[in-house]
Write a protein that holds these residues in place. Structure first.
Motif, PDB file in Angstrom:
ATOM      1  N   VAL A  10       0.812  -1.210   0.000  1.00  0.00           N
ATOM      2  CA  VAL A  10       0.000   0.000   0.000  1.00  0.00           C
ATOM      3  C   VAL A  10       0.854   1.272   0.000  1.00  0.00           C
ATOM      4  N   TYR A  11       2.146   1.136   0.319  1.00  0.00           N
ATOM      5  CA  TYR A  11       3.051   2.283   0.281  1.00  0.00           C
ATOM      6  C   TYR A  11       3.570   2.551  -1.127  1.00  0.00           C
ATOM      7  N   GLY A  12       3.373   1.606  -2.043  1.00  0.00           N
ATOM      8  CA  GLY A  12       3.854   1.774  -3.406  1.00  0.00           C
ATOM      9  C   GLY A  12       5.364   1.774  -3.471  1.00  0.00           C
ATOM     10  N   ASP A  13       5.904   2.339  -4.511  1.00  0.00           N
ATOM     11  CA  ASP A  13       7.358   2.405  -4.675  1.00  0.00           C
ATOM     12  C   ASP A  13       7.915   3.585  -3.893  1.00  0.00           C
ATOM     13  N   ASN A  14       7.753   3.509  -2.607  1.00  0.00           N
ATOM     14  CA  ASN A  14       8.233   4.550  -1.719  1.00  0.00           C
ATOM     15  C   ASN A  14       9.657   4.190  -1.312  1.00  0.00           C
ATOM     16  N   TYR A  15      10.604   5.045  -1.592  1.00  0.00           N
ATOM     17  CA  TYR A  15      12.004   4.710  -1.350  1.00  0.00           C
ATOM     18  C   TYR A  15      12.519   5.181  -0.001  1.00  0.00           C
ATOM     19  N   LYS A  16      11.620   5.557   0.893  1.00  0.00           N
ATOM     20  CA  LYS A  16      12.053   5.923   2.232  1.00  0.00           C
ATOM     21  C   LYS A  16      12.664   4.712   2.901  1.00  0.00           C
ATOM     22  N   LYS A  17      13.647   4.940   3.722  1.00  0.00           N
ATOM     23  CA  LYS A  17      14.292   3.839   4.445  1.00  0.00           C
ATOM     24  C   LYS A  17      13.395   3.298   5.551  1.00  0.00           C
ATOM     25  N   ILE A  18      12.692   4.187   6.220  1.00  0.00           N
ATOM     26  CA  ILE A  18      11.860   3.773   7.352  1.00  0.00           C
ATOM     27  C   ILE A  18      10.420   4.171   7.070  1.00  0.00           C
ATOM     28  N   LEU A  19       9.525   3.206   7.179  1.00  0.00           N
ATOM     29  CA  LEU A  19       8.097   3.454   7.008  1.00  0.00           C
ATOM     30  C   LEU A  19       7.423   3.292   8.357  1.00  0.00           C
ATOM     31  N   ASP A  20       6.422   4.104   8.608  1.00  0.00           N
ATOM     32  CA  ASP A  20       5.638   3.949   9.822  1.00  0.00           C
ATOM     33  C   ASP A  20       4.180   4.296   9.527  1.00  0.00           C
ATOM     34  N   GLU A  21       3.366   4.350  10.575  1.00  0.00           N
ATOM     35  CA  GLU A  21       1.935   4.569  10.404  1.00  0.00           C
ATOM     36  C   GLU A  21       1.610   5.907   9.736  1.00  0.00           C
ATOM     37  N   LYS A  22       2.528   6.870   9.815  1.00  0.00           N
ATOM     38  CA  LYS A  22       2.283   8.196   9.251  1.00  0.00           C
ATOM     39  C   LYS A  22       2.800   8.335   7.822  1.00  0.00           C
ATOM     40  N   SER A  23       3.446   7.303   7.302  1.00  0.00           N
ATOM     41  CA  SER A  23       3.981   7.369   5.944  1.00  0.00           C
ATOM     42  C   SER A  23       2.838   7.436   4.935  1.00  0.00           C
ATOM     43  N   VAL A  24       3.080   8.152   3.854  1.00  0.00           N
ATOM     44  CA  VAL A  24       2.064   8.341   2.820  1.00  0.00           C
ATOM     45  C   VAL A  24       1.805   7.019   2.099  1.00  0.00           C
ATOM     46  N   LEU A  25       0.539   6.723   1.876  1.00  0.00           N
ATOM     47  CA  LEU A  25       0.171   5.531   1.118  1.00  0.00           C
ATOM     48  C   LEU A  25       0.059   5.898  -0.356  1.00  0.00           C
ATOM     49  N   LEU A  26       0.746   5.138  -1.193  1.00  0.00           N
ATOM     50  CA  LEU A  26       0.743   5.386  -2.634  1.00  0.00           C
ATOM     51  C   LEU A  26       0.575   4.073  -3.394  1.00  0.00           C
ATOM     52  N   PRO A  27      -0.535   3.355  -3.188  1.00  0.00           N
ATOM     53  CA  PRO A  27      -0.686   2.082  -3.897  1.00  0.00           C
ATOM     54  C   PRO A  27      -0.545   2.304  -5.398  1.00  0.00           C
ATOM     55  N   ASP A  28       0.214   1.425  -6.045  1.00  0.00           N
ATOM     56  CA  ASP A  28       0.471   1.629  -7.473  1.00  0.00           C
ATOM     57  C   ASP A  28       0.269   0.367  -8.309  1.00  0.00           C
ATOM     58  N   THR A  29      -0.377  -0.639  -7.706  1.00  0.00           N
ATOM     59  CA  THR A  29      -0.718  -1.846  -8.463  1.00  0.00           C
ATOM     60  C   THR A  29      -2.154  -2.229  -8.128  1.00  0.00           C
ATOM     61  N   GLY A  30      -2.733  -3.072  -8.946  1.00  0.00           N
ATOM     62  CA  GLY A  30      -4.082  -3.548  -8.661  1.00  0.00           C
ATOM     63  C   GLY A  30      -4.165  -4.240  -7.318  1.00  0.00           C
ATOM     64  N   TYR A  31      -3.173  -5.072  -7.015  1.00  0.00           N
ATOM     65  CA  TYR A  31      -3.134  -5.770  -5.727  1.00  0.00           C
ATOM     66  C   TYR A  31      -3.071  -4.764  -4.574  1.00  0.00           C
ATOM     67  N   ALA A  32      -2.189  -3.772  -4.691  1.00  0.00           N
ATOM     68  CA  ALA A  32      -2.028  -2.783  -3.626  1.00  0.00           C
ATOM     69  C   ALA A  32      -3.332  -2.009  -3.391  1.00  0.00           C
ATOM     70  N   TYR A  33      -4.032  -1.675  -4.477  1.00  0.00           N
ATOM     71  CA  TYR A  33      -5.308  -0.979  -4.323  1.00  0.00           C
ATOM     72  C   TYR A  33      -6.335  -1.850  -3.606  1.00  0.00           C
ATOM     73  N   THR A  34      -6.347  -3.155  -3.887  1.00  0.00           N
ATOM     74  CA  THR A  34      -7.311  -4.018  -3.201  1.00  0.00           C
ATOM     75  C   THR A  34      -6.964  -4.164  -1.728  1.00  0.00           C
ATOM     76  N   LYS A  35      -5.678  -4.184  -1.391  1.00  0.00           N
ATOM     77  CA  LYS A  35      -5.289  -4.253   0.025  1.00  0.00           C
ATOM     78  C   LYS A  35      -5.681  -2.956   0.746  1.00  0.00           C
ATOM     79  N   TYR A  36      -5.491  -1.832   0.075  1.00  0.00           N
ATOM     80  CA  TYR A  36      -5.890  -0.546   0.641  1.00  0.00           C
ATOM     81  C   TYR A  36      -7.413  -0.516   0.833  1.00  0.00           C
ATOM     82  N   ALA A  37      -8.132  -1.012  -0.144  1.00  0.00           N
ATOM     83  CA  ALA A  37      -9.595  -1.058  -0.050  1.00  0.00           C
ATOM     84  C   ALA A  37     -10.038  -1.952   1.105  1.00  0.00           C
TER      85      ALA A  37
END
Length: 174
Positions: A81-108
């Motif tokens: 659901v984070y998409g191709d986010n190149y941040k080293k550390i992700l947490d609950e406040k990280s921006v969600l950028l789903p970029d695949t059909g699968y990622a969108y369904t998980k976000y949904a």
């Protein structure tokens, strides 16, 4: 199966298995833990159309059929659901950028569960697990190749620059 815990089998592609929900005897279920999703073999090329039936429509069908008082729902989501986010550390406040059909369904799924839980006064926890693997995964997957090399005492070289970002979680650890 866990000793002392009742497990109910449902196949989200087979609505006939939903009759197994009737096997639940108590009026209240303490936890509903939802680990179900269709993950396409090539997740990066996945389309909404290929994932929506098992990941979205089956979830909605399940929630319509559940006639139980549930204390807490725990959803196993995905880091996708984070998409191709190149941040080293992700947490609950990280921006969600789903970029695949699968990622969108998980976000949904996350949003559907949040709404359902809010409407039904159910506690909700969303776990965004990384790359979940087990002994049964395809031999073509990277973690299987690494595991094979380690077990067979073969020198291991991982060269992928700064892009290696596998958040590995074994099914036994989940």
């Amino acid at each position: 199966k866990v000793k002392g815990v009742d497990n109910i089998y449902l196949d989200l592609k087979d609505k006939n298995t939903f009759k197994n929900l009737k096997k639940i005897k108590p009026n209240k279920v303490e936890y509903l833990i939802y680990f179900t999703s269709h993950v396409p073999f090539n997740e990066k090329l996945s389309k909404w159309e290929n994932c929506k039936i098992e990941n979205i429509y089956a979830l909605i069908y399940l929630l319509k059929k559940i006639k139980l008082k549930i204390g807490k729902i725990i959803l196993s989501s995905s880091l996708s659901v984070y998409g191709d986010n190149y941040k080293k550390i992700l947490d609950e406040k990280s921006v969600l950028l789903p970029d695949t059909g699968y990622a969108y369904t998980k976000y949904a799924q996350e949003k559907i569960f949040k709404i359902y839980c809010r409407l039904n006064n159910i506690k909700f926890l969303c776990l965004r697990l990384g790359y979940v693997f087990s002994e049964n995964i395809s031999d073509k997957r990277l973690i299987k190749k690494i595991t094979y090399q380690i077990k067979n005492n073969i020198d291991l070289k991982i060269i992928n620059g700064k892009k290696t970002n596998l958040a590995l979680v074994h099914t036994h650890d989940v």
